[in-house]
Design a protein around this motif. Structure first.
Motif, short mmCIF file in Angstrom:
data_model
loop_
_atom_site.label_atom_id
_atom_site.label_comp_id
_atom_site.label_asym_id
_atom_site.label_seq_id
_atom_site.Cartn_x
_atom_site.Cartn_y
_atom_site.Cartn_z
N LEU A 1 0.86 -1.18 0.00
CA LEU A 1 0.00 0.00 0.00
C LEU A 1 0.90 1.23 0.00
O LEU A 1 1.37 1.68 1.04
N TRP A 2 1.18 1.75 -1.18
CA TRP A 2 2.11 2.87 -1.33
C TRP A 2 1.42 4.20 -1.63
O TRP A 2 1.97 5.27 -1.41
N GLN A 3 0.17 4.12 -2.14
CA GLN A 3 -0.52 5.34 -2.57
C GLN A 3 -0.64 6.35 -1.41
O GLN A 3 -1.04 5.98 -0.31
N TRP A 4 -0.32 7.60 -1.70
CA TRP A 4 -0.39 8.70 -0.74
C TRP A 4 0.60 8.55 0.41
O TRP A 4 0.52 9.24 1.41
N ARG A 5 1.56 7.62 0.26
CA ARG A 5 2.50 7.36 1.35
C ARG A 5 3.95 7.46 0.90
O ARG A 5 4.77 8.07 1.56
N THR A 6 4.27 6.82 -0.22
CA THR A 6 5.64 6.79 -0.72
C THR A 6 5.61 6.87 -2.24
O THR A 6 4.55 6.83 -2.87
#
Length: 286
Positions: A116-121
């Motif tokens: 889960l990378w969206q909006w994070r990395t």
């Protein structure tokens, strides 16, 4: 315990594991991966009850199980089961059980969930393999000349590169004259190709997606009017682990999947294709 008793127990344990191994025809194989589930596939030699157990490699004490499924001859003794208790961005080990007996392999059996990378990395790096045209020789059904297939160690080389997934781009097996006129022949050809020894380690720890071309779909240069296309579609879906098929609802194997920030569109260049010699009406490929 005396030596004789120890030998008998050891023999029974070995027989116990050998018995389970004998029921595996091909696989296991890892199919699609998402953040919350992944597909696990296997083919048995005869009707058997199959399930998988799996665990986060960083937390091996917490174990999960798939549902159980009994393979049958009409579905090629194939089982497709979903690991649906996973979390994003994890590496999992899994085990195959046949009739509640654990099977053993001398190579890793692993899969991964997508992070889960969206909006994070930034989106993660993606490494994948592509390939096509996998002709596996079977002398009694091959043409009487030098066999087409060779150099199968390429699959072991791909496995050593440890790609996230492999995308099979068509002619993943080659239907012969003995195959494409019957469901029996088509199931045999898929089984024969999928059982290639050099392929097994790659199947077990790399996720796999696939499309087809003419030799998987039917005879050479086959197009939309081929009589066998509903059967080859059915068997294709049995032996591959895409997350969806026929997304345009017109038959065939069209689909899509996402990996990190990449969206893949799996096209079907056969099911709706007009004949190469048809010049009297509209022509199409896809």
């Amino acid at each position: 315990m005396n030596n004789k008793s120890f030998f008998i127990i050891l023999l029974l344990v070995n027989s116990h594991f050998s018995f389970a191994q004998d029921f595996v025809q091909s696989g296991p194989m890892v199919g699609y991966s998402t953040m919350r589930e992944a597909l696990l596939w296997v083919q048995t030699t005869t009707a058997a009850e199959v399930h998988f157990e799996y665990f986060d490699k960083e937390n091996p004490k917490e174990r999960f199980k798939t549902k159980k499924f009994t393979t049958q001859s009409e579905n090629g003794f194939v089982a497709k089961l979903v690991a649906d208790q996973i979390l994003p961005g994890k590496k999992y080990s899994y085990e195959l059980y046949i009739d509640d007996e654990k099977t053993l392999r001398d190579y890793p059996m692993e899969f991964q969930s997508q992070p889960l990378w969206q909006w994070r990395t930034d989106p993660p790096e993606v490494n994948f393999a592509i390939g096509s045209c996998n002709y596996v020789n079977e002398e009694r059904f091959d043409r009487p000349c030098k066999p087409y297939g060779s150099d199968f160690e390429i699959f072991e080389s791909i496995h050593q590169k440890k790609p996230d997934f492999m995308l099979w781009l068509g002619d993943n097996t080659y239907l012969r004259e003995t195959d494409w006129n019957s469901r029996t022949g088509i199931l045999h050809r898929y089984t024969h190709t999928r059982s290639l020894p050099q392929l097994q380690s790659l199947l077990a720890s790399t996720h796999h997606y696939a499309i087809w071309d003419d030799h998987v779909y039917g005879p050479n240069y086959a197009f939309s009017s081929v009589w066998v296309k509903k059967t080859t579609s059915e068997v294709f879906k049995l032996f591959w682990g895409n997350p969806n098929y026929d997304v345009i609802d017109k038959g065939g194997i069209t689909g899509t999947f996402q990996w990190a920030d990449l969206q893949f569109f799996l096209l079907d260049n056969r099911y709706l294709r007009t004949s190469n010699n048809n010049f009297t009406g509209e022509r199409e490929i896809l």
